[in-house]
Scaffold this motif. Structure first.
Motif, PDB file in Angstrom:
ATOM      1  N   PRO A  89       0.840  -1.198   0.000  1.00  0.00           N
ATOM      2  CA  PRO A  89       0.000   0.000   0.000  1.00  0.00           C
ATOM      3  C   PRO A  89       0.876   1.249   0.000  1.00  0.00           C
ATOM      4  N   PRO A  90       0.355   2.374  -0.463  1.00  0.00           N
ATOM      5  CA  PRO A  90       1.178   3.592  -0.516  1.00  0.00           C
ATOM      6  C   PRO A  90       1.475   4.140   0.876  1.00  0.00           C
ATOM      7  N   PHE A  91       2.504   4.981   0.959  1.00  0.00           N
ATOM      8  CA  PHE A  91       2.796   5.686   2.199  1.00  0.00           C
ATOM      9  C   PHE A  91       1.593   6.526   2.605  1.00  0.00           C
ATOM     10  N   ILE A  92       1.411   6.698   3.881  1.00  0.00           N
ATOM     11  CA  ILE A  92       0.425   7.626   4.417  1.00  0.00           C
ATOM     12  C   ILE A  92       1.195   8.898   4.773  1.00  0.00           C
ATOM     13  N   VAL A  93       0.634  10.030   4.395  1.00  0.00           N
ATOM     14  CA  VAL A  93       1.367  11.283   4.547  1.00  0.00           C
ATOM     15  C   VAL A  93       0.721  12.196   5.592  1.00  0.00           C
ATOM     16  N   ASP A  94       1.525  13.149   6.054  1.00  0.00           N
ATOM     17  CA  ASP A  94       1.056  14.121   7.041  1.00  0.00           C
ATOM     18  C   ASP A  94       0.342  15.285   6.353  1.00  0.00           C
ATOM     19  N   GLU A  95       0.032  16.298   7.130  1.00  0.00           N
ATOM     20  CA  GLU A  95      -0.704  17.462   6.613  1.00  0.00           C
ATOM     21  C   GLU A  95       0.010  18.186   5.478  1.00  0.00           C
ATOM     22  N   GLU A  96       1.323  18.058   5.424  1.00  0.00           N
ATOM     23  CA  GLU A  96       2.098  18.733   4.374  1.00  0.00           C
ATOM     24  C   GLU A  96       2.509  17.803   3.239  1.00  0.00           C
ATOM     25  N   GLY A  97       2.052  16.557   3.303  1.00  0.00           N
ATOM     26  CA  GLY A  97       2.357  15.617   2.240  1.00  0.00           C
ATOM     27  C   GLY A  97       3.633  14.820   2.436  1.00  0.00           C
ATOM     28  N   ASN A  98       4.238  14.893   3.637  1.00  0.00           N
ATOM     29  CA  ASN A  98       5.440  14.112   3.938  1.00  0.00           C
ATOM     30  C   ASN A  98       5.046  12.803   4.618  1.00  0.00           C
ATOM     31  N   ARG A  99       5.827  11.790   4.386  1.00  0.00           N
ATOM     32  CA  ARG A  99       5.550  10.457   4.919  1.00  0.00           C
ATOM     33  C   ARG A  99       5.508  10.462   6.441  1.00  0.00           C
ATOM     34  N   ILE A 100       4.490   9.787   6.987  1.00  0.00           N
ATOM     35  CA  ILE A 100       4.412   9.577   8.437  1.00  0.00           C
ATOM     36  C   ILE A 100       5.397   8.474   8.792  1.00  0.00           C
ATOM     37  N   SER A 101       6.193   8.689   9.815  1.00  0.00           N
ATOM     38  CA  SER A 101       7.123   7.660  10.275  1.00  0.00           C
ATOM     39  C   SER A 101       7.252   7.722  11.787  1.00  0.00           C
ATOM     40  N   SER A 102       7.618   6.595  12.371  1.00  0.00           N
ATOM     41  CA  SER A 102       7.825   6.534  13.819  1.00  0.00           C
ATOM     42  C   SER A 102       8.947   7.465  14.248  1.00  0.00           C
ATOM     43  N   ARG A 128       9.835  10.347  12.903  1.00  0.00           N
ATOM     44  CA  ARG A 128       9.330  11.715  12.933  1.00  0.00           C
ATOM     45  C   ARG A 128       8.426  11.952  14.146  1.00  0.00           C
ATOM     46  N   ILE A 129       7.681  10.942  14.547  1.00  0.00           N
ATOM     47  CA  ILE A 129       6.828  11.060  15.736  1.00  0.00           C
ATOM     48  C   ILE A 129       7.703  11.176  16.981  1.00  0.00           C
ATOM     49  N   ARG A 130       8.714  10.298  17.102  1.00  0.00           N
ATOM     50  CA  ARG A 130       9.615  10.349  18.265  1.00  0.00           C
ATOM     51  C   ARG A 130      10.391  11.663  18.307  1.00  0.00           C
ATOM     52  N   ASN A 131      10.667  12.230  17.139  1.00  0.00           N
ATOM     53  CA  ASN A 131      11.381  13.518  17.078  1.00  0.00           C
ATOM     54  C   ASN A 131      10.474  14.710  17.380  1.00  0.00           C
ATOM     55  N   GLY A 132       9.167  14.449  17.572  1.00  0.00           N
ATOM     56  CA  GLY A 132       8.240  15.521  17.916  1.00  0.00           C
ATOM     57  C   GLY A 132       7.793  16.379  16.747  1.00  0.00           C
ATOM     58  N   GLU A 133       8.007  15.905  15.510  1.00  0.00           N
ATOM     59  CA  GLU A 133       7.594  16.665  14.326  1.00  0.00           C
ATOM     60  C   GLU A 133       6.094  16.548  14.065  1.00  0.00           C
ATOM     61  N   ILE A 134       5.536  15.337  14.267  1.00  0.00           N
ATOM     62  CA  ILE A 134       4.136  15.040  13.978  1.00  0.00           C
ATOM     63  C   ILE A 134       3.582  14.135  15.073  1.00  0.00           C
ATOM     64  N   ASP A 135       2.243  14.019  15.116  1.00  0.00           N
ATOM     65  CA  ASP A 135       1.644  13.034  16.016  1.00  0.00           C
ATOM     66  C   ASP A 135       1.351  11.759  15.221  1.00  0.00           C
ATOM     67  N   VAL A 136       0.749  10.783  15.850  1.00  0.00           N
ATOM     68  CA  VAL A 136       0.519   9.483  15.213  1.00  0.00           C
ATOM     69  C   VAL A 136      -0.480   9.543  14.060  1.00  0.00           C
ATOM     70  N   HIS A 137      -1.199  10.659  13.954  1.00  0.00           N
ATOM     71  CA  HIS A 137      -2.168  10.834  12.865  1.00  0.00           C
ATOM     72  C   HIS A 137      -1.609  11.705  11.737  1.00  0.00           C
ATOM     73  N   GLY A 138      -0.377  12.179  11.893  1.00  0.00           N
ATOM     74  CA  GLY A 138       0.243  12.998  10.869  1.00  0.00           C
ATOM     75  C   GLY A 138      -0.045  14.490  11.016  1.00  0.00           C
ATOM     76  N   ARG A 139      -0.549  14.869  12.163  1.00  0.00           N
ATOM     77  CA  ARG A 139      -0.763  16.302  12.414  1.00  0.00           C
ATOM     78  C   ARG A 139       0.559  16.920  12.831  1.00  0.00           C
ATOM     79  N   LEU A 140       0.879  18.064  12.261  1.00  0.00           N
ATOM     80  CA  LEU A 140       2.138  18.761  12.572  1.00  0.00           C
ATOM     81  C   LEU A 140       2.110  19.291  13.993  1.00  0.00           C
ATOM     82  N   LEU A 141       3.223  19.140  14.687  1.00  0.00           N
ATOM     83  CA  LEU A 141       3.346  19.648  16.049  1.00  0.00           C
ATOM     84  C   LEU A 141       4.242  20.873  16.053  1.00  0.00           C
ATOM     85  N   ASP A 142       4.009  21.777  16.990  1.00  0.00           N
ATOM     86  CA  ASP A 142       4.842  22.984  17.092  1.00  0.00           C
ATOM     87  C   ASP A 142       6.168  22.669  17.743  1.00  0.00           C
TER      88      ASP A 142
END
Length: 172
Positions: A143-156, A158-172
């Motif tokens: 299946p294709p990659f699932i992307v975040d709000e900006e179209g970048n791939r969701i990855s664990s 990136r979540i651990r780095n605090g960039e996005i949440d588990v749903h791909g929402r961008l974090l401040d």
């Protein structure tokens, strides 16, 4: 489970479980829950701590994954939420090597894998190993990659780095 059941396998560290993982899991259940005899079965391989260390570019990253039991509990809770929508049954197994049961079990029909190059190479190697051992190659489903709000791939990562949440929402 009967031999008429379609058996689908996938594997990973699944930490934290995010929308990309959910897409892979749903795809596995959809592939297993085919028309015809049997209800299907999904085998979810959860990477052991030793294998996680071995397969990481930086082995110290394996420490960030959490314990096997905590990852198993979180994955089990996610499977509890997903599986009621499908006829297929499922189980979680411990993955100790990169080929896992996909490389040696005769009853497995398909492998669901991410589009990452490393995962695609591993799928090819598993099928090559199966053919070398006289087993049928597996169907490979990607299946294709699932992307975040900006179209970048969701990855664990990136979540651990605090960039996005588990749903791909961008974090401040």
């Amino acid at each position: 489970m009967t031999r008429s059941d379609r058996v689908v396998i996938l594997g990973g560290t699944f930490t934290p479980v995010h929308n990309g993982h959910r897409a892979l899991l749903h795809h596995a259940f959809q592939t297993a829950s085919h028309d015809g005899d049997g209800d299907g079965h999904v085998v979810v391989g959860l990477t052991s701590p030793d294998l996680a260390t071995e397969t990481r570019g930086d082995p110290s990253h394996a420490e960030l994954l959490g314990s096997f039991s905590a990852r198993r509990d979180a994955l089990g809770a996610e499977l509890d939420r997903i599986r009621d929508a499908y006829s297929a049954t499922c189980e979680i197994i411990r993955l100790e090597d990169t080929g896992g049961p996909a490389s040696r079990r005769e009853d497995i029909d398909a492998l669901v894998t991410s589009p990452e190059a490393k995962a695609q190479r591993r799928a090819y190697e598993i099928n090559q190993h199966r053919v070398d051992k006289g087993l049928q190659p597996l169907e490979i489903h990607t299946p294709p990659f699932i992307v975040d709000e900006e179209g970048n791939r969701i990855s664990s990562t990136r979540i651990r780095n605090g960039e996005i949440d588990v749903h791909g929402r961008l974090l401040d």
